[in-house]
Design a protein around this motif. Structure first.
Motif, PDB file in Angstrom:
ATOM      1  N   TYR A 246       0.800  -1.225  -0.138  1.00 51.63           N
ATOM      2  CA  TYR A 246       0.121   0.006  -0.175  1.00 51.63           C
ATOM      3  C   TYR A 246       0.935   1.060   0.018  1.00 51.63           C
ATOM      4  CZ  TYR A 246      -3.384   3.346   1.701  1.00 51.63           C
ATOM      5  OH  TYR A 246      -4.190   4.542   1.759  1.00 51.63           O
ATOM      6  N   GLY A 247       1.674   1.153   0.772  1.00 51.27           N
ATOM      7  CA  GLY A 247       2.878   2.551   0.945  1.00 51.27           C
ATOM      8  C   GLY A 247       3.417   2.542  -0.368  1.00 51.27           C
ATOM      9  N   ALA A 248       3.997   1.426  -0.910  1.00 50.79           N
ATOM     10  CA  ALA A 248       5.099   1.722  -1.989  1.00 50.79           C
ATOM     11  C   ALA A 248       4.099   1.952  -3.384  1.00 50.79           C
ATOM     12  CB  ALA A 248       5.425   0.095  -2.284  1.00 50.79           C
ATOM     13  N   ALA A 249       2.806   1.462  -3.155  1.00 49.34           N
ATOM     14  CA  ALA A 249       2.067   1.878  -4.154  1.00 49.34           C
ATOM     15  C   ALA A 249       1.609   3.619  -4.216  1.00 49.34           C
ATOM     16  CB  ALA A 249       0.426   1.208  -4.435  1.00 49.34           C
ATOM     17  N   ARG A 250       1.434   3.931  -3.218  1.00 52.69           N
ATOM     18  CA  ARG A 250       1.266   5.374  -2.952  1.00 52.69           C
ATOM     19  C   ARG A 250       2.338   6.502  -3.472  1.00 52.69           C
ATOM     20  NH1 ARG A 250      -1.086   5.628   2.954  1.00 52.69           N
ATOM     21  NH2 ARG A 250       0.978   6.033   3.550  1.00 52.69           N
ATOM     22  N   ARG A 251       3.681   5.779  -3.021  1.00 49.61           N
ATOM     23  CA  ARG A 251       4.715   6.460  -3.605  1.00 49.61           C
ATOM     24  C   ARG A 251       4.831   6.398  -5.032  1.00 49.61           C
ATOM     25  NH1 ARG A 251       7.762  10.553  -3.210  1.00 49.61           N
ATOM     26  NH2 ARG A 251       9.848  10.252  -3.764  1.00 49.61           N
ATOM     27  N   ALA A 252       4.500   5.206  -5.546  1.00 44.84           N
ATOM     28  CA  ALA A 252       4.551   5.031  -6.993  1.00 44.84           C
ATOM     29  C   ALA A 252       3.672   6.163  -7.720  1.00 44.84           C
ATOM     30  CB  ALA A 252       4.230   3.859  -7.684  1.00 44.84           C
ATOM     31  N   LEU A 253       2.514   6.177  -7.272  1.00 51.59           N
ATOM     32  CA  LEU A 253       1.410   7.241  -7.605  1.00 51.59           C
ATOM     33  C   LEU A 253       2.262   8.523  -7.620  1.00 51.59           C
ATOM     34  CD1 LEU A 253      -1.433   7.824  -8.988  1.00 51.59           C
ATOM     35  CD2 LEU A 253      -2.430   7.771  -6.590  1.00 51.59           C
ATOM     36  N   GLN A 254       2.766   8.802  -6.214  1.00 54.12           N
ATOM     37  CA  GLN A 254       3.378  10.308  -6.363  1.00 54.12           C
ATOM     38  C   GLN A 254       4.476  10.570  -7.307  1.00 54.12           C
ATOM     39  OE1 GLN A 254       4.977  10.145  -2.449  1.00 54.12           O
ATOM     40  NE2 GLN A 254       2.947   9.903  -1.423  1.00 54.12           N
ATOM     41  N   LEU A 255       5.117   9.775  -7.688  1.00 53.66           N
ATOM     42  CA  LEU A 255       6.234   9.755  -8.570  1.00 53.66           C
ATOM     43  C   LEU A 255       5.562   9.854  -9.868  1.00 53.66           C
ATOM     44  CD1 LEU A 255       8.625   7.209  -7.204  1.00 53.66           C
ATOM     45  CD2 LEU A 255       9.189   9.566  -7.307  1.00 53.66           C
ATOM     46  N   TRP A 256       4.714   9.022 -10.484  1.00 55.51           N
ATOM     47  CA  TRP A 256       3.920   9.108 -11.717  1.00 55.51           C
ATOM     48  C   TRP A 256       3.066  10.237 -11.818  1.00 55.51           C
ATOM     49  CZ3 TRP A 256      -0.319   9.775 -14.119  1.00 55.51           C
ATOM     50  CH2 TRP A 256      -0.556   9.329 -15.648  1.00 55.51           C
ATOM     51  N   THR A 257       2.485  10.854 -10.919  1.00 60.83           N
ATOM     52  CA  THR A 257       1.942  12.227 -11.046  1.00 60.83           C
ATOM     53  C   THR A 257       2.648  13.438 -11.052  1.00 60.83           C
ATOM     54  OG1 THR A 257       0.048  11.079  -9.641  1.00 60.83           O
ATOM     55  CG2 THR A 257       0.071  13.834  -9.898  1.00 60.83           C
TER      56      THR A 257
END
Length: 381
Positions: A246-257
């Protein structure tokens, strides 16, 4: 929890706490830890100062005796900065909960100096054998993989009782320095979790450092046990594993955004204005937030719900489905663009780590679905 999209890529936190200090240190070392497949000792010490190994330790030993909801929040935050550090922290916390089932003398031996003792474990599937002796047990066998074992001070090992008719299985708490660690971990993701192979050769374990595996997994309530110590292992096992994804996916979304809303160097246009990328942003962010809601609900049930077969199976289902949703969302973020060309980038690392978590046997949708269907059917009878 706040929206994952609105957090700037380089914003760590506005408030400094031992947990955010640990997250910042883990993030600064994350790329090296991934490449060299080991956490830095300074990161490990910071996780201890933040209280992760003491999260479920009984209060009488100085532990926090805290909740599953708080662990979900803490581990997800750590995973935004280094999923490997978060995974190790979650396991050290979980295994402290297991050690609370040991006899009183065993608990005292493990926590007499500090409630922050780091404990690794190899519980499923059991391996090796244990033979009864006049003063305890003699343990032999090989267990793999054993996550977070490199920095562990104790290791819980599940083994079969020799010369016993039927599947009699026990858990043995062994000081890490009495075991042999073979460095065999070389995974695609969670590379710094050091899930190496552990060998025990004629290791003596006294009675006060062992317990029945079934009793530990059942998590039965008893006088003096807190709610977190009276919860079956399957009620929150998947939840604790999935917190890292969950935390890693949130970070991936931050980076992609951050990439999507940055004007392109060639055109000066914002990439997210394109319909395809706008769709990716909408669907991936929705999946990640929905997965978070499933996990938060599962944590609340683990902390307070009446424990029934249906409740346990529902939490298994929700953790497994959440893991699949997170893997799908991060996979969607990685499709197309230049991300696939940057194998050493942070987004690529988060992608690998999320998929590695989702591949864990506890988070397989098929197994969780079978358990849920059986429980739901029994509940209707």
């Amino acid at each position: 929890m706040s929206s994952t999209v609105s957090v700037p890529v380089d914003d760590l936190t506005a408030v400094t706490t031992p947990l955010t200090d640990a997250a910042a240190l883990a993030r600064a070392d994350a790329a090296r830890a991934d490449a060299e497949q080991r956490l830095d000792p300074a990161t490990v010490e910071a996780l201890c100062r933040a209280g992760l190994p003491a999260h479920f330790v009984p209060a009488r030993w100085g532990g926090a005796e805290s909740t599953f909801a708080q662990l979900l929040s803490d581990v997800a935050l750590l995973a935004e900065h280094c999923p490997s550090a978060a995974w190790c922290a979650a396991l050290w916390a979980a295994h402290g909960r297991f050690c609370a089932y040991l006899p009183e003398a065993g608990q005292q031996e493990i926590w007499r100096h500090s409630p922050r003792t780091r404990i690794a474990a190899a519980i499923a599937p059991p391996s090796g054998t244990a033979r009864r002796t006049a003063s305890g047990w003699t343990l032999d066998g090989t267990w793999q993989p054993v996550s977070a074992v490199t920095h562990a001070e104790w290791v819980l090992l599940a083994a079969a009782e020799a010369d016993t008719a039927g599947p009699a299985l026990r858990v043995f708490a062994v000081p890490a320095d009495r075991l042999v660690i073979e460095e065999t971990w070389d995974a695609v993701g969670l590379r710094a979790t050091a899930g190496h192979t552990v060998l025990a050769r004629d290791v003596h374990v006294p009675d006060h450092l062992t317990l029945d595996l079934a009793e530990m997994l059942a998590g039965r309530s008893a006088p003096g046990r807190s709610r977190s110590h009276a919860a079956p292992a399957q009620l929150a096992g998947g939840l604790m594993f999935c917190a890292t994804a969950y935390g890693a996916a949130r970070r991936a979304l931050q980076l992609w955004t951050h990439w999507a809303v940055t004007p392109s160097g060639s055109t000066g246009r914002v990439r997210a204005a394109a319909p395809a990328l706008a769709t990716t942003l909408a669907t991936a962010s929705a999946r990640i937030e929905a997965a978070g809601l499933l996990l938060e609900r599962a944590a609340r049930r683990a902390d307070a719900g009446t424990v029934t077969g249906v409740l346990v199976a529902s939490n298994q289902r929700d953790a497994a489905v959440a893991a699949q949703m997170l893997a799908d969302a991060v996979g969607e973020l990685m499709r197309g663009g230049s991300h696939m060309l940057d194998a050493r980038g942070e987004l690529h690392r988060m992608w690998r780590d999320v998929h590695t978590v989702a591949a864990h046997a506890v988070l397989r949708v098929e197994g969780a679905a079978t358990a849920f269907a059986a429980a739901a059917t029994d509940g209707e009878r």
